[in-house]
Design an enzyme around this catalytic site. Sequence first.
Site, short mmCIF file in Angstrom:
data_model
loop_
_atom_site.label_atom_id
_atom_site.label_comp_id
_atom_site.label_asym_id
_atom_site.label_seq_id
_atom_site.Cartn_x
_atom_site.Cartn_y
_atom_site.Cartn_z
N SER A 65 19.10 -20.62 -14.90
CA SER A 65 20.40 -20.79 -14.24
C SER A 65 20.57 -22.13 -13.53
O SER A 65 21.13 -22.20 -12.44
CB SER A 65 20.67 -19.63 -13.30
OG SER A 65 20.78 -18.43 -14.06
N ASN A 86 18.22 -26.77 -23.82
CA ASN A 86 17.82 -25.72 -24.76
C ASN A 86 19.11 -25.05 -25.23
O ASN A 86 19.66 -24.19 -24.55
CB ASN A 86 16.90 -24.72 -24.05
CG ASN A 86 16.53 -23.55 -24.94
OD1 ASN A 86 16.79 -23.57 -26.15
ND2 ASN A 86 15.94 -22.51 -24.36
N TRP A 87 19.57 -25.48 -26.40
CA TRP A 87 20.86 -24.97 -26.89
C TRP A 87 20.79 -23.50 -27.30
O TRP A 87 21.83 -22.89 -27.55
CB TRP A 87 21.33 -25.81 -28.08
CG TRP A 87 21.93 -27.13 -27.72
CD1 TRP A 87 22.08 -27.64 -26.46
CD2 TRP A 87 22.46 -28.10 -28.62
NE1 TRP A 87 22.67 -28.87 -26.52
CE2 TRP A 87 22.91 -29.19 -27.83
CE3 TRP A 87 22.59 -28.18 -30.00
CZ2 TRP A 87 23.50 -30.32 -28.39
CZ3 TRP A 87 23.17 -29.32 -30.56
CH2 TRP A 87 23.61 -30.37 -29.77
N LYS A 88 19.58 -22.97 -27.43
CA LYS A 88 19.44 -21.58 -27.92
C LYS A 88 20.34 -21.42 -29.15
O LYS A 88 20.29 -22.24 -30.06
CB LYS A 88 19.81 -20.59 -26.81
CG LYS A 88 19.03 -20.84 -25.51
CD LYS A 88 19.19 -19.74 -24.51
CE LYS A 88 18.40 -20.10 -23.25
NZ LYS A 88 18.32 -19.01 -22.30
N GLY A 99 19.85 -17.21 -17.49
CA GLY A 99 21.15 -16.80 -18.02
C GLY A 99 22.11 -16.23 -16.99
O GLY A 99 23.00 -15.47 -17.33
N GLU A 134 9.95 -20.86 -15.83
CA GLU A 134 11.25 -20.20 -16.01
C GLU A 134 11.11 -18.71 -15.70
O GLU A 134 10.80 -17.92 -16.59
CB GLU A 134 11.72 -20.34 -17.47
CG GLU A 134 11.95 -21.76 -17.92
CD GLU A 134 12.97 -21.81 -19.05
OE1 GLU A 134 13.92 -22.59 -18.92
OE2 GLU A 134 12.84 -21.07 -20.03
N HIS A 156 8.86 -19.65 -25.19
CA HIS A 156 10.04 -19.30 -24.39
C HIS A 156 10.09 -17.79 -24.20
O HIS A 156 9.76 -17.03 -25.11
CB HIS A 156 11.31 -19.81 -25.07
CG HIS A 156 12.50 -19.71 -24.19
ND1 HIS A 156 13.19 -18.53 -24.03
CD2 HIS A 156 13.09 -20.61 -23.37
CE1 HIS A 156 14.17 -18.73 -23.16
NE2 HIS A 156 14.13 -19.98 -22.75
N GLY A 190 19.56 -24.03 -20.09
CA GLY A 190 20.10 -23.22 -21.19
C GLY A 190 21.62 -23.30 -21.26
O GLY A 190 22.17 -24.29 -21.73
P1 PGA Z 1 19.65 -20.65 -18.58
O1 PGA Z 1 18.46 -20.66 -19.63
O2 PGA Z 1 19.80 -22.06 -18.07
O3 PGA Z 1 20.83 -20.19 -19.36
O4 PGA Z 1 19.26 -19.71 -17.49
C1 PGA Z 1 17.29 -21.39 -19.39
C2 PGA Z 1 16.29 -21.13 -20.49
O5 PGA Z 1 16.18 -19.97 -20.91
O6 PGA Z 1 15.63 -22.06 -20.98
#
Ligand code: PGA
Length: 263
Positions: free
Chosen positions: A224, A10-12, A182, A176, A108, A245
């Site tokens: 994470s 998930n590149w956000k 994050g 999640e 999400h 992420g």
């Molecule tokens: P993260 O994000 O790996 O940076 O914690 C995961 C997500 O929000 O899909």
Amino acid sequence: MLKKRLVVANWKGYIESTEEAVKFAVMLRRGSRMFAGVEAWLAPPFPLIPIVADALKSSAIKVGGQAVSPFNFTPFDSAHGKQSKQHTGEVSGAMLKNIGAQFCIVGHSERRAHGETNEEVRMELANALSSGLAAILCVGEKERDLSGSHFAFVAEQITSALAGLVKPKQLLVAYEPLWAIGKNAEDAITPQDLEEVIIFIRKTLAEALGRKTALRVPILYGGSVEPANVPRLISERGISGFLVGHASADAESFIEILKLCRK
Ligand code: PGA
């Protein structure tokens, strides 16, 4: 359940430029022999989907959207004078398919935080699946306390999203928990807690969809995930893979995670 483990990037908003996106896709494609037996899916921001799909053409790596519109884009209804395509800025499942997406993320927590409701998530899921996209339904609580109220919270998110669905074939669930998103590898869930919540999610899915269908739904973990915690998280038997992420925005660390998921 999937035969292969699956890792979804998930590149956000981490990757914004065409150049960077193509460089990543080319590296991933070149390195794919290193993670043979593991499925890799990428969810870039909408405008980058076509270029990434093109760079990965005829490879086994799938490309998808980070979200989909909850609205129905039905054709103009002349009998009633209704125009149901008046959705400025929205992206439908059909549009995503048209640019090469094969899946999308739904519900999400970063979108729910902007006001997306359980009812909208239900509509998004229905739109994604009816457009022929695989849909990754994201669920997870903000915090946990000793009363265990997070179980009821997650059950409600799942049950409301699945209302009206009959035997969905392309459904995936990503658990999640917001408190783990994050951060760093050591902030992710423990394997024991993960096992417990996966059993609970599977039970909730069985109540909503029937046992046979529920058993086919892959359950991913996100929050994470980094190369440092993959070995201990993947050892949990009920888990089909990860939704990643920040660690997915760097091709080397994403490839490392994929390698660690080989059986
Ligand atoms: P993260 O994000 O790996 O940076 O914690 C995961 C997500 O929000 O899909």
